[in-house]
Design a protein around this motif. Structure first.
Motif, PDB file in Angstrom:
ATOM      1  N   TRP A 593       0.814  -1.189  -0.089  1.00  9.05           N
ATOM      2  CA  TRP A 593       0.141  -0.113  -0.683  1.00  9.05           C
ATOM      3  C   TRP A 593       1.005   1.536   0.148  1.00  9.05           C
ATOM      4  O   TRP A 593       2.111   1.578   0.858  1.00  9.05           O
ATOM      5  CB  TRP A 593      -1.224   0.309   1.141  1.00  9.05           C
ATOM      6  CG  TRP A 593      -1.819   1.025   0.951  1.00  9.05           C
ATOM      7  CD1 TRP A 593      -3.099   0.083   0.330  1.00  9.05           C
ATOM      8  CD2 TRP A 593      -2.533   1.688   1.823  1.00  9.05           C
ATOM      9  NE1 TRP A 593      -4.391   1.269   0.396  1.00  9.05           N
ATOM     10  CE2 TRP A 593      -3.823   2.238   1.670  1.00  9.05           C
ATOM     11  CE3 TRP A 593      -1.962   2.749   2.306  1.00  9.05           C
ATOM     12  CZ2 TRP A 593      -4.094   3.483   1.428  1.00  9.05           C
ATOM     13  CZ3 TRP A 593      -1.864   4.258   3.095  1.00  9.05           C
ATOM     14  CH2 TRP A 593      -3.279   4.568   2.608  1.00  9.05           C
ATOM     15  N   GLY A 594       0.333   2.898  -0.453  1.00  5.56           N
ATOM     16  CA  GLY A 594       1.122   3.390  -0.442  1.00  5.56           C
ATOM     17  C   GLY A 594       1.008   4.513  -1.866  1.00  5.56           C
ATOM     18  O   GLY A 594      -0.116   4.111  -2.640  1.00  5.56           O
ATOM     19  N   GLY A 595       2.178   5.163  -2.542  1.00  5.02           N
ATOM     20  CA  GLY A 595       1.671   6.479  -3.467  1.00  5.02           C
ATOM     21  C   GLY A 595       0.944   7.875  -2.846  1.00  5.02           C
ATOM     22  O   GLY A 595       0.670   7.644  -1.363  1.00  5.02           O
ATOM     23  N   VAL A 596      -0.216   7.604  -3.901  1.00  2.00           N
ATOM     24  CA  VAL A 596      -0.930   8.931  -3.396  1.00  2.00           C
ATOM     25  C   VAL A 596      -1.342   8.783  -1.924  1.00  2.00           C
ATOM     26  O   VAL A 596      -2.375   7.625  -2.105  1.00  2.00           O
ATOM     27  CB  VAL A 596      -2.137   9.048  -4.571  1.00  2.00           C
ATOM     28  CG1 VAL A 596      -2.895   8.523  -4.871  1.00  2.00           C
ATOM     29  CG2 VAL A 596      -2.298  10.546  -4.309  1.00  2.00           C
ATOM     30  N   GLY A 597      -1.839  10.062  -1.832  1.00  6.40           N
ATOM     31  CA  GLY A 597      -2.380   9.282  -0.090  1.00  6.40           C
ATOM     32  C   GLY A 597      -1.446   7.781   1.369  1.00  6.40           C
ATOM     33  O   GLY A 597      -1.637   8.122   2.160  1.00  6.40           O
ATOM     34  N   LEU A 598      -0.287   8.438   0.657  1.00 12.03           N
ATOM     35  CA  LEU A 598       0.022   7.860   1.314  1.00 12.03           C
ATOM     36  C   LEU A 598       0.291   7.888   2.420  1.00 12.03           C
ATOM     37  O   LEU A 598       0.461   6.517   3.722  1.00 12.03           O
ATOM     38  CB  LEU A 598       2.284   8.217   0.889  1.00 12.03           C
ATOM     39  CG  LEU A 598       2.726   7.210   2.231  1.00 12.03           C
ATOM     40  CD1 LEU A 598       3.050   5.859   2.081  1.00 12.03           C
ATOM     41  CD2 LEU A 598       3.982   8.158   1.834  1.00 12.03           C
ATOM     42  N   PRO A 599       0.336   8.698   3.188  1.00 11.27           N
ATOM     43  CA  PRO A 599      -0.233   9.009   4.901  1.00 11.27           C
ATOM     44  C   PRO A 599      -1.600   8.826   5.613  1.00 11.27           C
ATOM     45  O   PRO A 599      -1.624   8.450   7.039  1.00 11.27           O
ATOM     46  CB  PRO A 599       0.505   9.876   5.450  1.00 11.27           C
ATOM     47  CG  PRO A 599       0.177  11.092   4.046  1.00 11.27           C
ATOM     48  CD  PRO A 599       0.094   9.970   2.915  1.00 11.27           C
ATOM     49  N   SER A 600      -2.541   8.648   4.713  1.00 15.52           N
ATOM     50  CA  SER A 600      -3.849   8.768   5.138  1.00 15.52           C
ATOM     51  C   SER A 600      -4.275   7.199   5.413  1.00 15.52           C
ATOM     52  O   SER A 600      -3.447   6.106   5.634  1.00 15.52           O
ATOM     53  CB  SER A 600      -4.958   9.320   4.217  1.00 15.52           C
ATOM     54  OG  SER A 600      -4.799   8.329   2.905  1.00 15.52           O
TER      55      SER A 600
END
Ligand code: CA
Length: 737
Positions: A593-600
């Motif tokens: 998981w990751g990419g755009v919105g990584l920290p959400s």
């Protein structure tokens, strides 16, 4: 449809996704404005490649040709280009696995990539070899039947480049062509690798330097490798380049936005575009318009379609204060792949003001509309409207909301333009707007099933927070403070808004089956959270999708009924693909998981928070017999931290700097999704070396670059104070629950 309450930090981060924590000093930023000229810096010694003299029998590695690609349906067991075929439908004719037997799918094999960051690649399978990418642009070749590693190639991107990415150090895959594997590294280099050995044949630097990055998969059309780039959140000028696949020489380059008018325009297309930019000094920050993902190709029309990204800065009040559409931002370009000249364009979001990229997946198909068979192009860009366009002429056929849209009431089919909602205009204060910068749909690929006639779209409904004040507009701070202040929004107003909010109800993910002819949703599946995986559909009446919470699922393509699901422990954003060897159909997906919105996200929504984020390629088949090892749940408790003495002003400064510099990786309000360290759980060693890490670059090789060029020692102390304050608050909260 249930309404869940989601903590404000989740929405906060989602609202700014597409931004970056990464920052660039003025000198670096200015250097990117130089004309790239001849970016080619190094061509390695040519190495022996598959040649005609070797005979066809030797062409057992990556022997993809145009003829073979055009006849891809005659060998459905292969998956030879990014979206399987040039039309990028992500529909496989394979039907050994069906809606009736998919419940028997089991893991056939898995491959550990060794990363815990996002994995976005669609694997290719050619001549029994699976080619995929990990983080940074690492390329991996595996035996597609057994998972045995044949070779891997590491472009050795310096770790501190991580700060130049808006959205993780991801890569979406390779192209294979005539014995070679083409891949791009995060730091902007394009490689031609020997498909048999992984040895580089040539290497070209495609960018002038940071904050340009590349995360996209190249495509090969008519013997040319096509590649774009990213970086519009930090400030770059977008372009697409074609290189000769054999030599690596540049064939053409298409700049998507005008440069400094005083220097003249490079093309007639830019002369045309220049009139749509009014006032402002956009070229100082670059203007944006990066083409970082989608491409499709129609061989009959010999037309290459490319999706173009958002403006840089986001705010048109700063970028182009005199108004104008700002071509070719948020536009679908139809180009001649041999010359790079434009045939037509369609701009989905004139005067983009919201990070509404049109870089989302483009699908080519034939549809019967009003009794007429049309060659169409379909896209569900971030702005929330699903577009059907005549791909020969660029004529808009339909544009209908596939998610909740508040920024515009509708798209006028006469003018082809969206009608903006003035109540949502944010130039004089904070507005909550749907879709957010995350988009109703982001890069996660959709799929079109020729049998059901449906497009399967990974969608989400997240409220974006946009704020601009007249004072802020005048500051134009991006010229002196180029980090994510560069997008032009008033982030102090933004932070105040998220602090004042209690809970935000809209933060959902969905899989929607969209009928592009009837222009309506046929069926929908709701997920706990947004940012789920891309989609595959097959002739077995199936739709496959992975989720942020670590499941891999098969649905009945006709009805949406759940057919099979596996807990794979790792969240998925990549799109699955399928292939066949020796009569066995396999379904493969990169899990990470990751990419755009990584920290959400949080422990309720993401497998990363629960289990960590072990990056794997997972391959399933009906004959599979493997299982994944059980993973222990992470300890999500927050340790006790001693109170730090700091003034309110210092904590406020720390909060603002944290949001500007740290939050896009470590999470808004200091709550991480689990992919990168949650600073509320800092170890004593990290606390002791906080200055050494943040200013000194102690962990730069891990991707935690020094931010000493942006943060003073006092700033870092203030960030530390803010982080400790947040950790103590949340620990106290947890202890009362
Ligand atoms: Ca963007």
């Amino acid at each position: 449809m249930s309404k869940r309450q989601v903590p404000v930090w989740a929405i906060a981060v989602n609202a700014i996704a597409g931004l970056t924590i990464a920052a660039v000093i003025v000198a670096q930023f200015l250097s990117t404005q130089d004309d790239c000229g001849d970016c080619q810096t190094s061509i390695a010694e040519p190495q022996e490649t598959v040649s005609k003299e070797d005979g066809v029998s030797e062409k057992t590695f990556g022997a993809v040709t145009k003829a073979r690609l055009l006849a891809a349906d005659e060998e459905p067991g292969s998956w030879m280009s990014h979206g399987r075929t040039y039309s990028e439908q992500r529909y496989s004719p394979l039907k050994a696995v069906t809606a009736d037997n998919a419940q028997n799918l089991k893991l056939a094999w898995s491959y550990d990539t060794g990363t815990t960051r996002g994995l976005e690649a669609t694997s290719l399978v050619v001549d029994g070899v699976l080619y995929t990418t990990g983080t940074w642009g690492v390329v991996i070749a595996l035996d597609a039947k057994t998972g045995e590693e044949l070779w891997s190639f590491d472009p050795e991107v310096p770790g501190e480049w991580a700060r130049y990415g808006c959205c993780d150090i991801v890569n979406r895959g390779v192209a294979v062509w005539e014995g070679r594997v083409y891949s791009a590294s995060f730091d902007g280099r394009l490689f031609a690798l020997d498909a048999k050995t992984g040895e580089p044949i040539w290497e070209v630097n495609t960018i002038p330097g940071p904050p340009y990055t590349i995360t996209g998969a190249p495509r090969v059309v008519n013997g040319k490798v096509i590649i774009g780039n990213g970086g519009a959140e930090l400030g770059v000028r977008g372009y697409i380049t074609a290189y000769d696949a054999m030599s690596g020489e540049q064939v053409w380059r298409f700049y998507t936005v005008p440069g400094d008018p005083a220097k003249g325009m490079e093309s007639v297309e830019l002369e045309e575009a220049l009139d749509t930019w009014k006032g402002g000094r956009w070229w100082e920050i670059g203007g944006g318009g990066t083409a970082w993902d989608s491409m499709a190709y129609d061989p009959e029309l010999n037309t290459l379609y490319i999706g173009v990204g958002n403006g840089s800065p986001w705010s048109r009040e700063i970028r182009s204060p005199g108004g104008g559409d700002n071509l070719y931002l948020s536009t679908i370009l139809a180009l001649d792949p041999d010359t790079g000249r434009k045939k037509w364009h369609y701009q989905t979001t004139p005067g983009d003001n919201w990070d509404y990229t049109a870089t989302q997946h483009i699908i080519l198909a034939e549809l019967e509309i009003d009794g007429v068979q049309r060659k169409v192009l379909m896209q569900a860009p971030k702005n929330g409207f699903f577009y059907v366009i005549d791909r020969e002429t660029g004529e808009l056929l339909s544009a209908d909301p596939y998610v909740t849209v508040t920024w515009a009431s509708h798209v006028d089919l006469e003018t082809g333009r969206p009608v903006e909602n003035p109540a949502q205009y944010y130039k004089d204060g904070t507005r909550f707007i749907l879709p957010s910068a995350n988009g109703g749909h982001n890069w996660h690929p959709m799929a079109f099933n020729q049998d059901t006639g449906l497009v399967y779209i990974p969608t989400q409904e997240i409220a974006g927070i946009y704020a601009l004040t007249p004072e802020w507009t005048l500051k134009k701070e991006f010229t002196v403070r180029p980090n994510w202040w560069n997008v032009g929004l008033d982030w102090t107003a933004y932070i105040d808004a998220i602090n004042e909010l209690g809970e935000i109800p809209l933060n959902h993910g969905y899989l929607k089956a969209w009928d592009p002819v009837k222009k309506e949703v046929r069926w929908v599946v709701e997920y706990e959270g947004p940012l789920n995986g891309g989609v595959l559909t097959t002739a077995g009446n199936l739709v496959f999708q992975g989720t942020a919470d670590g499941r891999f699922i098969a649905f009945n393509a006709e009805t949406g009924a759940l057919v099979w699901e596996a807990n794979v422990q790792t969240g998925i954003v990549a799109a699955p693909m399928t292939y066949e060897i020796d009569g066995e159909q396999y379904v493969a997906v990169m899990a990470g998981w990751g990419g755009v919105g990584l920290p959400s996200g949080d422990a309720r929504q993401t497998a990363a928070a629960k289990y960590g984020n072990d990056g794997r390629l997972l391959v399933f088949s009906l004959g599979g017999t493997e299982t994944l090892p059980d993973l222990a749940l992470r300890d999500l408790s927050i340790p006790e931290h001693d109170e730090v003495q700091a003034t309110d002003a210092q904590i406020r400064n720390g909060e603002i700097e944290y949001m500007a510099i740290c939050s896009l990786c470590h999470g808004a309000l200091v709550v991480s999704s689990g992919v990168l360290p949650d600073l509320r759980r800092m170890s004593p060693a990290v606390k002791e070396h906080f200055q050494d890490i943040v200013r000194g670059g102690m962990l730069k090789d891990n991707g935690m670059a020094s931010f000493g060029d942006l943060l003073t020692e006092q700033d870092v102390q203030d960030i530390y104070s803010y982080v400790i304050k947040r950790a103590r608050q949340d620990r106290a909260l947890m202890q009362t629950q």
